[in-house]
Design a protein around this motif. Structure first.
Motif, PDB file in Angstrom:
ATOM      1  N   TYR A   1       0.845  -1.194   0.000  1.00  0.00           N
ATOM      2  CA  TYR A   1       0.000   0.000   0.000  1.00  0.00           C
ATOM      3  C   TYR A   1       0.880   1.242   0.000  1.00  0.00           C
ATOM      4  O   TYR A   1       1.919   1.281   0.666  1.00  0.00           O
ATOM      5  N   ARG A   2       0.479   2.245  -0.737  1.00  0.00           N
ATOM      6  CA  ARG A   2       1.111   3.556  -0.696  1.00  0.00           C
ATOM      7  C   ARG A   2       0.005   4.603  -0.771  1.00  0.00           C
ATOM      8  O   ARG A   2      -0.828   4.564  -1.679  1.00  0.00           O
ATOM      9  N   ALA A   3       0.009   5.500   0.175  1.00  0.00           N
ATOM     10  CA  ALA A   3      -0.989   6.578   0.185  1.00  0.00           C
ATOM     11  C   ALA A   3      -0.714   7.522  -0.981  1.00  0.00           C
ATOM     12  O   ALA A   3       0.441   7.738  -1.362  1.00  0.00           O
ATOM     13  N   GLU A   4      -1.773   8.047  -1.528  1.00  0.00           N
ATOM     14  CA  GLU A   4      -1.668   9.024  -2.603  1.00  0.00           C
ATOM     15  C   GLU A   4      -1.872  10.414  -2.024  1.00  0.00           C
ATOM     16  O   GLU A   4      -2.821  10.643  -1.272  1.00  0.00           O
ATOM     17  N   SER A   5      -0.987  11.341  -2.345  1.00  0.00           N
ATOM     18  CA  SER A   5      -1.191  12.732  -1.929  1.00  0.00           C
ATOM     19  C   SER A   5      -2.420  13.259  -2.642  1.00  0.00           C
ATOM     20  O   SER A   5      -2.559  13.088  -3.858  1.00  0.00           O
ATOM     21  N   GLU A   6      -3.309  13.865  -1.877  1.00  0.00           N
ATOM     22  CA  GLU A   6      -4.563  14.349  -2.445  1.00  0.00           C
ATOM     23  C   GLU A   6      -4.834  15.766  -1.968  1.00  0.00           C
ATOM     24  O   GLU A   6      -4.809  16.044  -0.770  1.00  0.00           O
ATOM     25  N   GLN A   7      -5.082  16.638  -2.915  1.00  0.00           N
ATOM     26  CA  GLN A   7      -5.406  18.019  -2.580  1.00  0.00           C
ATOM     27  C   GLN A   7      -6.811  18.082  -2.006  1.00  0.00           C
ATOM     28  O   GLN A   7      -7.757  17.607  -2.622  1.00  0.00           O
ATOM     29  N   ALA A   8      -6.948  18.664  -0.807  1.00  0.00           N
ATOM     30  CA  ALA A   8      -8.269  18.842  -0.209  1.00  0.00           C
ATOM     31  C   ALA A   8      -8.935  20.071  -0.792  1.00  0.00           C
ATOM     32  O   ALA A   8     -10.091  20.022  -1.206  1.00  0.00           O
ATOM     33  N   SER A   9      -8.203  21.188  -0.831  1.00  0.00           N
ATOM     34  CA  SER A   9      -8.745  22.420  -1.401  1.00  0.00           C
ATOM     35  C   SER A   9      -7.674  23.492  -1.476  1.00  0.00           C
ATOM     36  O   SER A   9      -6.615  23.385  -0.868  1.00  0.00           O
ATOM     37  N   VAL A  10      -7.977  24.539  -2.230  1.00  0.00           N
ATOM     38  CA  VAL A  10      -7.144  25.737  -2.242  1.00  0.00           C
ATOM     39  C   VAL A  10      -7.808  26.695  -1.254  1.00  0.00           C
ATOM     40  O   VAL A  10      -8.940  27.139  -1.478  1.00  0.00           O
ATOM     41  N   VAL A  11      -7.117  26.965  -0.139  1.00  0.00           N
ATOM     42  CA  VAL A  11      -7.734  27.769   0.924  1.00  0.00           C
ATOM     43  C   VAL A  11      -7.488  29.257   0.744  1.00  0.00           C
ATOM     44  O   VAL A  11      -8.323  30.077   1.127  1.00  0.00           O
ATOM     45  N   VAL A  12      -6.335  29.625   0.181  1.00  0.00           N
ATOM     46  CA  VAL A  12      -6.034  31.020  -0.163  1.00  0.00           C
ATOM     47  C   VAL A  12      -5.164  31.018  -1.407  1.00  0.00           C
ATOM     48  O   VAL A  12      -4.547  30.011  -1.741  1.00  0.00           O
ATOM     49  N   ASP A  13      -5.085  32.165  -2.080  1.00  0.00           N
ATOM     50  CA  ASP A  13      -4.228  32.231  -3.260  1.00  0.00           C
ATOM     51  C   ASP A  13      -2.762  32.307  -2.823  1.00  0.00           C
ATOM     52  O   ASP A  13      -2.467  32.620  -1.670  1.00  0.00           O
ATOM     53  N   PRO A  14      -1.829  32.001  -3.732  1.00  0.00           N
ATOM     54  CA  PRO A  14      -0.410  31.970  -3.373  1.00  0.00           C
ATOM     55  C   PRO A  14       0.114  33.269  -2.766  1.00  0.00           C
ATOM     56  O   PRO A  14       0.932  33.250  -1.847  1.00  0.00           O
ATOM     57  N   ARG A  15      -0.352  34.406  -3.243  1.00  0.00           N
ATOM     58  CA  ARG A  15       0.101  35.706  -2.697  1.00  0.00           C
ATOM     59  C   ARG A  15      -0.359  35.870  -1.252  1.00  0.00           C
ATOM     60  O   ARG A  15       0.398  36.337  -0.402  1.00  0.00           O
ATOM     61  N   SER A  16      -1.587  35.478  -0.959  1.00  0.00           N
ATOM     62  CA  SER A  16      -2.080  35.544   0.421  1.00  0.00           C
ATOM     63  C   SER A  16      -1.301  34.595   1.322  1.00  0.00           C
ATOM     64  O   SER A  16      -0.989  34.920   2.466  1.00  0.00           O
ATOM     65  N   ALA A  17      -0.972  33.405   0.803  1.00  0.00           N
ATOM     66  CA  ALA A  17      -0.165  32.451   1.576  1.00  0.00           C
ATOM     67  C   ALA A  17       1.206  33.047   1.872  1.00  0.00           C
ATOM     68  O   ALA A  17       1.730  32.903   2.984  1.00  0.00           O
ATOM     69  N   GLU A  18       1.782  33.740   0.903  1.00  0.00           N
ATOM     70  CA  GLU A  18       3.077  34.394   1.112  1.00  0.00           C
ATOM     71  C   GLU A  18       2.968  35.464   2.196  1.00  0.00           C
ATOM     72  O   GLU A  18       3.843  35.582   3.068  1.00  0.00           O
ATOM     73  N   ASP A  19       1.902  36.256   2.155  1.00  0.00           N
ATOM     74  CA  ASP A  19       1.680  37.275   3.195  1.00  0.00           C
ATOM     75  C   ASP A  19       1.522  36.623   4.569  1.00  0.00           C
ATOM     76  O   ASP A  19       2.054  37.120   5.564  1.00  0.00           O
ATOM     77  N   LEU A  20       0.796  35.511   4.632  1.00  0.00           N
ATOM     78  CA  LEU A  20       0.630  34.797   5.899  1.00  0.00           C
ATOM     79  C   LEU A  20       1.966  34.251   6.398  1.00  0.00           C
ATOM     80  O   LEU A  20       2.260  34.316   7.597  1.00  0.00           O
ATOM     81  N   ARG A  21       2.802  33.752   5.489  1.00  0.00           N
ATOM     82  CA  ARG A  21       4.117  33.253   5.898  1.00  0.00           C
ATOM     83  C   ARG A  21       4.961  34.373   6.483  1.00  0.00           C
ATOM     84  O   ARG A  21       5.697  34.180   7.456  1.00  0.00           O
ATOM     85  N   GLU A  22       4.851  35.556   5.913  1.00  0.00           N
ATOM     86  CA  GLU A  22       5.587  36.705   6.457  1.00  0.00           C
ATOM     87  C   GLU A  22       5.113  37.021   7.876  1.00  0.00           C
ATOM     88  O   GLU A  22       5.921  37.267   8.770  1.00  0.00           O
ATOM     89  N   LEU A  23       3.806  36.993   8.096  1.00  0.00           N
ATOM     90  CA  LEU A  23       3.260  37.227   9.440  1.00  0.00           C
ATOM     91  C   LEU A  23       3.693  36.120  10.398  1.00  0.00           C
ATOM     92  O   LEU A  23       4.077  36.383  11.543  1.00  0.00           O
ATOM     93  N   PHE A  24       3.638  34.861   9.938  1.00  0.00           N
ATOM     94  CA  PHE A  24       4.077  33.732  10.762  1.00  0.00           C
ATOM     95  C   PHE A  24       5.557  33.875  11.127  1.00  0.00           C
ATOM     96  O   PHE A  24       5.969  33.585  12.244  1.00  0.00           O
ATOM     97  N   HIS A  25       6.377  34.313  10.153  1.00  0.00           N
ATOM     98  CA  HIS A  25       7.807  34.486  10.419  1.00  0.00           C
ATOM     99  C   HIS A  25       8.031  35.568  11.485  1.00  0.00           C
ATOM    100  O   HIS A  25       8.882  35.415  12.356  1.00  0.00           O
ATOM    101  N   GLU A  26       7.281  36.630  11.408  1.00  0.00           N
ATOM    102  CA  GLU A  26       7.424  37.696  12.407  1.00  0.00           C
ATOM    103  C   GLU A  26       7.048  37.216  13.810  1.00  0.00           C
ATOM    104  O   GLU A  26       7.590  37.690  14.801  1.00  0.00           O
ATOM    105  N   THR A  27       6.135  36.256  13.895  1.00  0.00           N
ATOM    106  CA  THR A  27       5.769  35.697  15.201  1.00  0.00           C
ATOM    107  C   THR A  27       6.959  35.012  15.852  1.00  0.00           C
ATOM    108  O   THR A  27       7.170  35.140  17.054  1.00  0.00           O
ATOM    109  N   VAL A  28       7.771  34.300  15.073  1.00  0.00           N
ATOM    110  CA  VAL A  28       8.937  33.620  15.648  1.00  0.00           C
ATOM    111  C   VAL A  28      10.151  34.541  15.742  1.00  0.00           C
ATOM    112  O   VAL A  28      11.031  34.330  16.565  1.00  0.00           O
ATOM    113  N   ARG A  29      10.195  35.572  14.924  1.00  0.00           N
ATOM    114  CA  ARG A  29      11.332  36.493  14.954  1.00  0.00           C
ATOM    115  C   ARG A  29      11.193  37.550  16.037  1.00  0.00           C
ATOM    116  O   ARG A  29      12.121  37.807  16.791  1.00  0.00           O
ATOM    117  N   SER A  30       9.986  38.129  16.140  1.00  0.00           N
ATOM    118  CA  SER A  30       9.839  39.243  17.079  1.00  0.00           C
ATOM    119  C   SER A  30       8.505  39.236  17.821  1.00  0.00           C
ATOM    120  O   SER A  30       8.199  40.169  18.532  1.00  0.00           O
TER     121      SER A  30
END
Length: 183
Positions: free
Chosen positions: A93-122
């Protein structure tokens, strides 16, 4: 949350991140809830800020949210068993990677990553990540997270949580941690 997002968009985004509905997985996953009364401004504000006992999520859902942020806005369906190999070495058996959904567009995900990074940085988890942020070993690793704390009823006690991710050389990992102090 009330003036810029509004109740309709808040509900829409909650559902995109699989609140109020089952998460597709190969094992049962507890449903996370984002409950609020759309016609009650205080209820909307509480839900948008997260300061409510009506909003719930499992650590698995928290990790899925962090993973979607790390994965450019794409949430994948989780699975428990990646593969099963028989004693003779045959792949059973091997599990197949399956997309559940697109929750935000890539630019919004990038903005969220910047906010997440600031949480660990400062931000609220800077003390826990101080040494990691300063090490040259990790200068090519992109990482971030989000913290939260709330006294809850299920489970009873003060709940402190962290969800986070790391990205390095095309690889991604997401984590979630929850501690409950009953006293």
């Amino acid at each position: 949350g009330l003036f810029y997002v509004g109740p309709e968009k808040l509900k829409n985004y909650a559902e995109r991140f699989y609140f109020n509905r089952p998460i597709p997985a190969d094992v049962p996953v507890e449903i996370g809830y984002a409950k609020f009364k759309e016609d009650d401004p205080w209820s909307v504000v509480e839900a948008a800020s997260g300061f409510t006992r009506d909003n719930t999520m499992s650590p698995l859902q928290g990790a899925l949210i962090a993973a979607a942020v790390a994965n450019d806005g794409v949430m994948m369906a989780p699975y428990l068993v990646e593969s099963l190999i028989a004693e003779n070495g045959e792949l059973v058996y091997r599990a197949e990677s399956e997309q559940a959904s697109v929750v935000v567009d890539p630019r919004s995900a990038e903005d969220l990553r910047e906010l997440f990074h600031e949480t660990v940085r400062s931000g609220t988890s800077r003390k826990a990540f101080r040494r990691t942020v300063q090490r040259s070993t990790f200068e090519d690793v992109e990482f971030g997270g989000k913290t939260g704390s709330l006294t809850g009823l299920n489970p009873v006690g003060k709940c402190d949580w962290f969800v986070g991710y790391a990205r390095y050389n095309g690889e991604r990992i997401a984590v979630a941690a929850l501690t409950v102090n009953e006293k």
